[in-house]
Design an enzyme around this catalytic site. Structure first.
Site, PDB file in Angstrom:
ATOM      1  N   TYR A 142     -11.554  65.511 -31.462  1.00  0.00           N
ATOM      2  CA  TYR A 142     -10.256  66.182 -31.328  1.00  0.00           C
ATOM      3  C   TYR A 142     -10.362  67.675 -31.648  1.00  0.00           C
ATOM      4  O   TYR A 142      -9.615  68.481 -31.107  1.00  0.00           O
ATOM      5  CB  TYR A 142      -9.228  65.557 -32.281  1.00  0.00           C
ATOM      6  N   LYS A 192     -19.858  53.826 -33.698  1.00  0.00           N
ATOM      7  CA  LYS A 192     -20.671  53.569 -32.505  1.00  0.00           C
ATOM      8  C   LYS A 192     -22.076  54.078 -32.833  1.00  0.00           C
ATOM      9  O   LYS A 192     -22.657  54.905 -32.110  1.00  0.00           O
ATOM     10  CB  LYS A 192     -20.034  54.273 -31.289  1.00  0.00           C
ATOM     11  N   ASP A 248      -7.319  56.418 -32.768  1.00  0.00           N
ATOM     12  CA  ASP A 248      -6.207  56.631 -31.827  1.00  0.00           C
ATOM     13  C   ASP A 248      -6.097  55.429 -30.890  1.00  0.00           C
ATOM     14  O   ASP A 248      -5.022  54.850 -30.708  1.00  0.00           O
ATOM     15  CB  ASP A 248      -6.451  57.913 -31.022  1.00  0.00           C
ATOM     16  N   ASP A 252      -3.243  51.913 -31.071  1.00  0.00           N
ATOM     17  CA  ASP A 252      -2.342  51.495 -29.986  1.00  0.00           C
ATOM     18  C   ASP A 252      -2.606  50.034 -29.614  1.00  0.00           C
ATOM     19  O   ASP A 252      -1.689  49.253 -29.383  1.00  0.00           O
ATOM     20  CB  ASP A 252      -2.536  52.366 -28.736  1.00  0.00           C
TER      21      ASP A 252
HETATM   22  C1  IPM Z   1      -1.128  59.595 -31.976  1.00  0.00           C
HETATM   23  C2  IPM Z   1      -0.896  60.318 -30.668  1.00  0.00           C
HETATM   24  C3  IPM Z   1      -1.465  61.725 -30.785  1.00  0.00           C
HETATM   25  C4  IPM Z   1      -2.965  61.608 -30.988  1.00  0.00           C
HETATM   26  C5  IPM Z   1      -1.133  62.660 -29.591  1.00  0.00           C
HETATM   27  C6  IPM Z   1       0.353  62.793 -29.388  1.00  0.00           C
HETATM   28  C7  IPM Z   1      -1.761  64.009 -29.754  1.00  0.00           C
HETATM   29  O1  IPM Z   1      -1.440  59.600 -29.618  1.00  0.00           O
HETATM   30  O2  IPM Z   1      -0.628  60.070 -33.018  1.00  0.00           O
HETATM   31  O3  IPM Z   1      -1.788  58.556 -31.976  1.00  0.00           O
HETATM   32  O4  IPM Z   1      -3.728  61.512 -30.012  1.00  0.00           O
HETATM   33  O5  IPM Z   1      -3.382  61.601 -32.148  1.00  0.00           O
HETATM   34 MG    MG Z   2      -2.205  57.696 -30.150  1.00  0.00          MG
END
Ligand code: IPM
Ligand code: MG
Length: 361
Positions: A142, A192, A248, A252
């Protein structure tokens, strides 16, 4: 009683709608005399770009630095997708994380009994699922340099850099092990290491840190296997520690175990108690302005704020119990409404939680 200084950054999409409902809960708590606070608000993300050209201004950064904690809605707006990365709405949250050194992202994955049927997974697989993802938030690909795009022999090449230093890995590993001490005493470190040097370093450092936590079980897992195990046997996890990009993606994925991403809060903490609290779901521009968004993750993020930054576990418990009792009434916003439940709006959901809260106060 201490007067807390809260910074509120609602952002884009459904951000302002869910924040408005969280704020009515806050105001109610103030009315009852249980807490006292003052609020400072500012624009972030696309809203700030429209106003001043920047995803977050220096004035806003200065303002939040004086706060006891930050409540954050969401940023992201399709209409800025054509802009370079550095001036898109998402830069607001990335800058906040980096500038305030909010390196530890805590994302609890808990299943509400009332919502078991909402998950795509079988009931048996969901039994005893209760884990926390600890995601490193200020390093990795990032923020790694060099990054960018260049032409080689007339062909476009994009590049980013995955990088971690020993101290960065140490401090996030320590957060994970400390959390595990208060839980079921198991840490799964996800990397990884079979392919990436950065991730071999990750594994070496986490192993070394684990020597200071003799009574915590440490397991290393490759990220591809972790993706599989989250669906196969999610109950095996207690504390899952991982880097920024893997965290990240896996968070999700993990949200889908619970059946609704609209109920998952998160905390992003620095070395001290200071933190930013946001739902993990994002700005959802497709449903913005329709009074259909789910405000519960925002409220649960607020509960996390009272627990972790403001040392008011009593208030955190109240909010969480009010949300739980509301779910018990089988009412839902469209994102998690199913047969036999009554569908209600964002604003009505706010009202229902407030009603449950008033019974508890
Ligand atoms: C999260 C989101 C963020 C990230 C985006 C909005 C930059 O997906 O907080 O998980 O990638 O960290
Ligand atoms: Mg995210």
């Amino acid at each position: 009683m201490k007067t807390f200084n809260l910074a509120i950054l609602s952002g884009d999409g459904i951000g302002p709608e869910i924040m408005a409902e969280a704020q009515t809960i806050l105001e109610y708590l103030k009315q009852t005399g249980l807490v006292d606070f003052q609020i400072q608000e500012a624009l972030v993300g696309g809203a700030s770009i429209r106003d001043s050209g920047a995803p977050i201004t220096n004035a806003t950064l200065d303002m939040v630095k004086t706060a006891d904690a930050i409540l954050f809605g969401a940023v992201g707006d399709y209409s800025f997708d054509h802009l370079p990365q550095s001036v898109r709405p998402e830069m607001a949250i990335l800058k906040l994380r980096k500038e305030l050194e909010l390196f530890a992202n805590i994302r609890p994955i808990v299943i509400f009994d009332e919502l078991i049927a909402n998950s795509n997974l079988k009931k048996e697989v969901l039994q005893n699922v209760d884990f926390v993802i600890v995601r490193e938030l200020t390093g990795d690909i990032y923020f790694g340099e060099p990054r960018g795009e260049k032409k080689i022999n007339g062909v476009r090449h994009g590049f980013n850099t995955m990088t971690y230093s020993e101290p960065e890995i140490e401090r996030i590993a320590n957060v994970g092990f400390k959390l595990a001490e208060a839980r079921r005493r198991k840490v799964t470190s996800v990397d990884k290491a079979n392919v990436l040097e950065t991730m071999q370093l990750w594994r070496d450092v986490v192993s070394r840190v684990s020597e200071s936590y003799k009574d915590i079980e440490l397991q290393h897992m490759y990220v591809d296997n972790a993706a599989m195990q989250l669906i196969n046997l999610p109950a095996q996890f207690d504390v899952l520690v991982t880097g920024n990009i893997f965290g990240d993606i896996l968070s999700d994925q993990a949200s889908m175990i619970t059946g609704s991403i609209g109920l998952l809060p998160s905390a992003s903490l620095n070395e001290g108690l200071f933190g930013l609290y946001e739902p993990i779901h994002g700005s959802a521009p497709d449903i913005a302005g329709k009074n259909t968004a789910n405000p519960l993750a925002m409220m649960l993020s607020m509960a996390m704020m009272f627990r972790h930054s403001l040392d008011r576990t009593d208030i955190a418990d109240l909010i969480e119990q009010a949300v739980k009792n509301t779910l018990g009434k089988k009412i839902a916003t469209p994102d998690f409404c199913r047969e036999g439940w009554r569908q209600i709006s964002t604003i009505d959901m706010g009202g229902e939680v407030r009603k449950e809260l008033s019974k508890l106060c």
